[in-house]
Each structure stands twice: as structure tokens, then as C-alpha cells.
Design a protein around this motif. Structure first.
Motif, PDB file in Angstrom:
ATOM      1  N   GLU A  54       0.837  -1.193   0.000  1.00 16.81           N
ATOM      2  CA  GLU A  54       0.000   0.000   0.000  1.00 16.81           C
ATOM      3  C   GLU A  54       0.878   1.252   0.000  1.00 16.81           C
ATOM      4  O   GLU A  54       2.005   1.249   0.481  1.00 16.81           O
ATOM      5  N   GLN A  55       0.346   2.324  -0.517  1.00 16.27           N
ATOM      6  CA  GLN A  55       1.093   3.582  -0.574  1.00 16.27           C
ATOM      7  C   GLN A  55       1.209   4.197   0.816  1.00 16.27           C
ATOM      8  O   GLN A  55       0.306   4.071   1.646  1.00 16.27           O
ATOM      9  N   ASP A  56       2.351   4.850   1.078  1.00 18.44           N
ATOM     10  CA  ASP A  56       2.569   5.622   2.307  1.00 18.44           C
ATOM     11  C   ASP A  56       2.355   4.801   3.573  1.00 18.44           C
ATOM     12  O   ASP A  56       1.733   5.244   4.543  1.00 18.44           O
ATOM     13  N   MET A  57       2.889   3.597   3.599  1.00 18.53           N
ATOM     14  CA  MET A  57       2.823   2.780   4.812  1.00 18.53           C
ATOM     15  C   MET A  57       3.693   3.382   5.907  1.00 18.53           C
ATOM     16  O   MET A  57       4.730   3.986   5.633  1.00 18.53           O
ATOM     17  N   SER A  58       3.287   3.226   7.144  1.00 17.08           N
ATOM     18  CA  SER A  58       4.076   3.681   8.278  1.00 17.08           C
ATOM     19  C   SER A  58       5.296   2.785   8.442  1.00 17.08           C
ATOM     20  O   SER A  58       5.344   1.662   7.917  1.00 17.08           O
ATOM     21  N   MET A  59       6.291   3.244   9.207  1.00 18.13           N
ATOM     22  CA  MET A  59       7.471   2.428   9.457  1.00 18.13           C
ATOM     23  C   MET A  59       7.105   1.160  10.226  1.00 18.13           C
ATOM     24  O   MET A  59       7.677   0.094   9.990  1.00 18.13           O
ATOM     25  N   ASP A  60       6.153   1.246  11.134  1.00 19.97           N
ATOM     26  CA  ASP A  60       5.707   0.052  11.854  1.00 19.97           C
ATOM     27  C   ASP A  60       5.103  -0.969  10.894  1.00 19.97           C
ATOM     28  O   ASP A  60       5.328  -2.177  11.026  1.00 19.97           O
ATOM     29  N   SER A  61       4.349  -0.485   9.908  1.00 16.70           N
ATOM     30  CA  SER A  61       3.742  -1.390   8.930  1.00 16.70           C
ATOM     31  C   SER A  61       4.788  -2.009   8.022  1.00 16.70           C
ATOM     32  O   SER A  61       4.691  -3.183   7.641  1.00 16.70           O
ATOM     33  N   ILE A  62       5.810  -1.241   7.676  1.00 14.65           N
ATOM     34  CA  ILE A  62       6.905  -1.766   6.855  1.00 14.65           C
ATOM     35  C   ILE A  62       7.658  -2.842   7.625  1.00 14.65           C
ATOM     36  O   ILE A  62       7.983  -3.913   7.081  1.00 14.65           O
ATOM     37  N   ARG A  63       7.917  -2.583   8.879  1.00 16.64           N
ATOM     38  CA  ARG A  63       8.586  -3.578   9.732  1.00 16.64           C
ATOM     39  C   ARG A  63       7.772  -4.871   9.786  1.00 16.64           C
ATOM     40  O   ARG A  63       8.313  -5.973   9.619  1.00 16.64           O
ATOM     41  N   ALA A  64       6.474  -4.740  10.002  1.00 19.35           N
ATOM     42  CA  ALA A  64       5.607  -5.913  10.107  1.00 19.35           C
ATOM     43  C   ALA A  64       5.537  -6.673   8.783  1.00 19.35           C
ATOM     44  O   ALA A  64       5.579  -7.920   8.759  1.00 19.35           O
ATOM     45  N   ALA A  65       5.443  -5.941   7.681  1.00 19.86           N
ATOM     46  CA  ALA A  65       5.345  -6.586   6.367  1.00 19.86           C
ATOM     47  C   ALA A  65       6.605  -7.379   6.051  1.00 19.86           C
ATOM     48  O   ALA A  65       6.529  -8.520   5.548  1.00 19.86           O
TER      49      ALA A  65
END
Length: 258
Positions: free
Chosen positions: A64-75
Motif C-alpha cells: 500500500e502507498q505511504d505505509m508507516s514504518m511500523d507497517s513496513i517492519r511488520a510486512a
């Protein structure tokens, strides 16, 4: 802008390249890089590293566009855990692949910041002006012995069980991914590599060559590869490099000797 390059070589001794690598600029400004160093024999090691790279790349291909850093870490963490499950399942279903596994070191960036995920002894380095910083901690038996005070730092490089992993991808049902935040500033370089490079080329040389901004990134990667080959090339060698290029192209990072 993040400039990327990757190279991989079978080396001078091994009949098969059991390393796998993937580097790509994804949609919405994300950059993904994955290096995996397989183990378990020719067929098994090659299969394990390829499954790791393919699974992580597929899982992260449409973020997804503009994911948070927490979401990037989780992904990133979830994709690596998925790869673990895929490799373990394949090894359990095919006797020829029994006990196969792989190291993995991966980076997922949104622009110039993101996370590194790793398992095993493939490494990530960050090269900044005059300095090279190791971002990952080897998951090896000898490193555990060193951290517990049972061997010295000098013994790390010569210990007879130096290549025994304490943690690998795909060998067990459950595994823990080590996740580390990273930011690449202007003129800085992030390098991912298998131990075919890090075991043969010193950290100082890795830093000097990676930080030579007057050389194209492709030439720096090739020089690192050639140095590992000249030092013996007993193992497969893989290098992936990521450089933040803004108003620094053609300049040398101050602090490195020419």
C-alpha cells in the motif's frame, strides 16, 4: 533517489551457486533487496535460497502507498516468516530436500528509510563518510560463544565451527527474525552480502570500495566481487548495494583514502 545494483558469482570452488538475490524498485517508492545463502547440498541449498527470495519478493510486490514504518517492519517480518514456512513445508515433503535451509538478509525501504530483516550470517553494512557500520549480528555458534565470553574476538575467524549457524530459515517450524531500522542518507551506501564476501574481504576494504563515490555503483560491486575471488573464492559470492544519490554523484566521500 535510491540507486541499486547486485552481482552474484559461483566462486572458484563450488560447482553450483546456492546464493539467490533479488533487488527491485517497487510501486509507490518502495525498494526491496534480498540476499539468501542456501545450505543442505546442491539441490537443497539452491532450492532453499530461491524459495526464500521468491516468497519474500512476491509477498512484498504490491504494498500500500505511504505505509508507516511500523507497517513496513511488520510486512518484512511477515514475509520472511512466510518464507520459513514455505521452505520447511517443501523440505518435509521431499526426501531430497531434507534439512535444507538458508540464511536471509533483506531490506525494505520507503524512500530512504525502512527496515532490515535477517536470519543467519549473511550481513548488512552501512557505509557513511569515513566509516563502515555492521548492521547485523551473525546467528552462528561461534558468535554465541564469543558473546558469552567463551572465545576471544580473534578466535572468531579461526574457530573450526565458524560456519555453524545457530539460526537459519526453513530448518524449524518457528524462527525469530531480527529486524533493524535503517536510514540511508545522501551519499551513504547500504550493502547486503553473503559470507562469500564478508569472510574474504575486510570490513575496511568493503567500506573503502563501497564509499568511492567517484566510481559507478556497478563498478564498486564488481570490485568487491573480484576481491573475494582473488582472496580464494571458496564460497559463492553475492553483493547487493543501495546508494542514496542526491547532489553527490561523482564525488568521493570525505574520509576514505584514495
Amino acid at each position: 533517489m535510491i540507486k541499486t545494483v547486485h552481482v552474484s558469482h559461483v566462486g572458484r570452488v563450488r560447482p553450483v551457486n546456492e546464493d539467490s538475490v533479488f533487488v527491485s524498485t517497487l510501486e509507490h517508492g518502495y525498494t526491496l533487496g534480498v540476499v539468501a545463502d542456501g545450505m543442505g547440498g546442491h539441490l537443497a541449498g539452491d532450492t532453499a535460497s530461491r524459495l526464500a527470495v521468491d516468497t519474500v519478493a512476491e509477498d512484498l510486490s504490491s504494498l500500500e502507498q505511504d505505509m508507516s514504518m511500523d507497517s513496513i517492519r511488520a510486512a518484512l517480518g511477515d514475509a520472511i516468516l512466510h518464507a520459513n514456512a514455505v521452505i520447511y513445508r517443501e523440505a518435509s515433503a521431499d526426501e531430497r530436500l531434507h534439512n535444507m535451509g538458508t540464511t536471509i538478509v533483506a531490506v525494505l525501504l520507503r524512500g530512504s528509510e525502512g527496515y532490515i530483516g535477517h536470519i543467519g550470517d549473511s550481513r548488512a553494512y552501512k557505509v557513511v563518510p569515513g566509516q563502515v557500520i555492521r548492521l547485523t549480528d551473525d546467528h552462528t555458534l561461534v558468535n554465541e560463544l564469543f558473546k558469552s565470553g567463551q572465545i576471544t574476538e580473534d578466535q572468531l575467524e579461526t574457530h573450526p565451527r565458524k560456519n555453524v549457524l545457530s539460526r537459519a530459515l526453513g530448518t524449524d517450524v518457528d524462527v525469530t527474525v531480527e529486524l533493524t531500522p535503517v536510514t540511508i542518507g545522501e551519499g551513504e551506501v547500504l550493502l547486503l552480502c553473503s559470507d562469500g564476501l564478508s569472510n574474504r574481504v575486510s570490513r575496511e576494504l568493503i567500506g573503502q570500495i563501497s564509499g568511492s563515490l567517484d566510481l559507478p555503483l556497478e563498478e564498486r560491486a564488481d570490485r568487491l566481487l573480484q576481491l573475494a575471488l582473488l582472496a580464494g573464492g571458496e564460497d559463492n559470492i553475492t553483493v547487493a548495494m543501495f546508494e542514496h544519490q542526491e547532489e553527490v554523484v561523482g564525488q568521493r566521500i570525505k574520509g576514505w583514502d584514495s
